[in-house]
Motif scaffolding. Structure first.
Motif, PDB file in Angstrom:
ATOM      1  N   THR A 184      -5.326 -45.503  24.690  1.00  0.00           N
ATOM      2  CA  THR A 184      -6.167 -46.405  23.905  1.00  0.00           C
ATOM      3  C   THR A 184      -5.297 -47.600  23.292  1.00  0.00           C
ATOM      4  O   THR A 184      -4.469 -47.233  22.424  1.00  0.00           O
ATOM      5  N   SER A 205     -13.498 -47.568  30.016  1.00  0.00           N
ATOM      6  CA  SER A 205     -14.423 -48.208  29.340  1.00  0.00           C
ATOM      7  C   SER A 205     -13.748 -49.206  28.538  1.00  0.00           C
ATOM      8  O   SER A 205     -12.272 -48.856  28.073  1.00  0.00           O
ATOM      9  N   GLU A 207     -14.213 -51.324  24.383  1.00  0.00           N
ATOM     10  CA  GLU A 207     -14.788 -51.503  23.128  1.00  0.00           C
ATOM     11  C   GLU A 207     -14.844 -52.955  22.814  1.00  0.00           C
ATOM     12  O   GLU A 207     -13.620 -53.400  22.648  1.00  0.00           O
ATOM     13  N   ILE A 212     -19.572 -50.090  23.194  1.00  0.00           N
ATOM     14  CA  ILE A 212     -18.676 -49.778  24.473  1.00  0.00           C
ATOM     15  C   ILE A 212     -19.493 -50.089  25.446  1.00  0.00           C
ATOM     16  O   ILE A 212     -20.684 -49.968  25.708  1.00  0.00           O
ATOM     17  N   GLU A 214     -19.187 -49.490  29.667  1.00  0.00           N
ATOM     18  CA  GLU A 214     -18.496 -48.622  30.763  1.00  0.00           C
ATOM     19  C   GLU A 214     -18.390 -49.449  32.130  1.00  0.00           C
ATOM     20  O   GLU A 214     -18.606 -50.484  32.477  1.00  0.00           O
ATOM     21  N   HIS A 232      -9.884 -48.389  26.415  1.00  0.00           N
ATOM     22  CA  HIS A 232      -9.530 -46.900  26.146  1.00  0.00           C
ATOM     23  C   HIS A 232      -8.534 -46.319  27.214  1.00  0.00           C
ATOM     24  O   HIS A 232      -8.463 -46.891  28.141  1.00  0.00           O
TER      25      HIS A 232
END
Length: 298
Positions: A184, A205, A207, A212, A214, A232
């Motif tokens: 991350t 994914s 952020e 968040i 997908e 991530h």
């Protein structure tokens, strides 16, 4: 205020005997920079009796970019090109005033199980080059610029970014960049981008601003200079975009043009067999039933 302007999710589209996830065009955002069409192929397991057989079909006014994650495709075109492409290579075909190509499962794989996964992308040509002489370029995997920063891997598939330049011969200011991270990380890259920016999440994914996001969707930035997000662990994304064109584009089937008249001429030329032929191939894909033309503007 959020910097994410539009979220585009994959929609299923049938391209014959193969189902793909269509990302562009989208009713709320027809183009991102010069990028006018993106299909996510697969991932698919094709059984021994299932093969890709996209017969000879024409293009005008664009460049096609094919990039595979798994499998292989045999490309043939009316320039005499016959090349099998593999993962991490790039096929860049510029249609210009008109080219015909086919895409098939290679002969030696037609009676065995195989996998196929990748991206097919169309990039519109600038108005002054939409009638250029067709061309084809194949880039080997080791020709594509790649580097690592803070444990994050970058690969510049096409265009220019971060002081690097891909050997793929593009015709306008654009970029297509793969970013992979095993951990991350916060990534801030707005200062290195330009024009319009789209972010496609292949796996994992990201952020952004507390949200968040997908896989299997594109995020389009409001302002490329504010492009910052958290990627991530075990995520792969693709950043693409560039300077938009001042003119709108029309798209009909495999034809892209700055005017309706050019589209109509291409349709008539295909109907009347005035495009060049691929040597040894006869199963031409017919012009589809009449549907409304779509105007494309970034």
């Amino acid at each position: 205020m959020s910097n994410i302007n539009i979220i585009i999710e994959e929609r299923p589209a049938n391209i014959g005997n193969f189902l793909v996830g269509r990302l562009l065009p989208f009713r709320g955002k027809r183009m991102v920079g010069p990028f006018i069409f993106i299909d996510h192929m697969g991932p698919a397991l094709l059984k021994e009796h299932q093969n890709i057989d996209v017969g000879p079909h024409p293009h005008i006014g664009l460049s096609t970019l094919t990039y595979l994650f798994e499998g292989s495709i045999m490309h043939r075109d009316t320039l005499g090109t016959a090349v099998e492409m593999f993962p991490n290579q790039v096929n860049w075909m510029t249609a210009g005033k008109g080219i015909v190509h086919s895409e098939r499962t290679p002969e030696y794989l037609r009676h065995s199980d195989k996998r196929l996964h990748g991206l097919q992308i169309w990039v519109a040509l600038p108005k002054e080059l939409e009638d250029m002489t067709p061309a084809f370029y194949h880039a080997e995997a080791d020709e594509i610029p790649s580097w690592e920063t803070d444990g994050v891997s970058y690969k510049l598939i096409a265009g220019e970014a971060f002081g690097h330049k891909s050997p793929v011969p593009v015709y306008s200011k654009l970029f297509l960049l793969e970013i992979k991270s095993p951990t991350t990380q916060t990534i801030s890259i707005g200062d290195d981008l330009f024009g319009e920016v789209g972010l496609y999440i292949l796996e994992g994914s990201i952020e952004s601003e507390g949200n968040i996001y997908e896989p299997k969707r594109i995020l389009v930035a409001q302002n490329s200079q504010l492009c910052q997000f958290t990627i991530h662990a075990n995520t792969t994304i693709y950043l693409f975009g560039g300077e938009p064109f001042p003119e709108e584009r029309f798209i009909y089937w495999n034809f892209v043009a700055t005017s309706q008249a050019i589209i109509e001429q291409a349709k008539q030329d295909w109907k009347e067999d005035r495009f060049p032929r691929i040597e040894g191939e006869t199963d031409l894909v017919p012009l589809p039933p009449e549907i409304p033309n779509v105007r494309m503007k970034s």
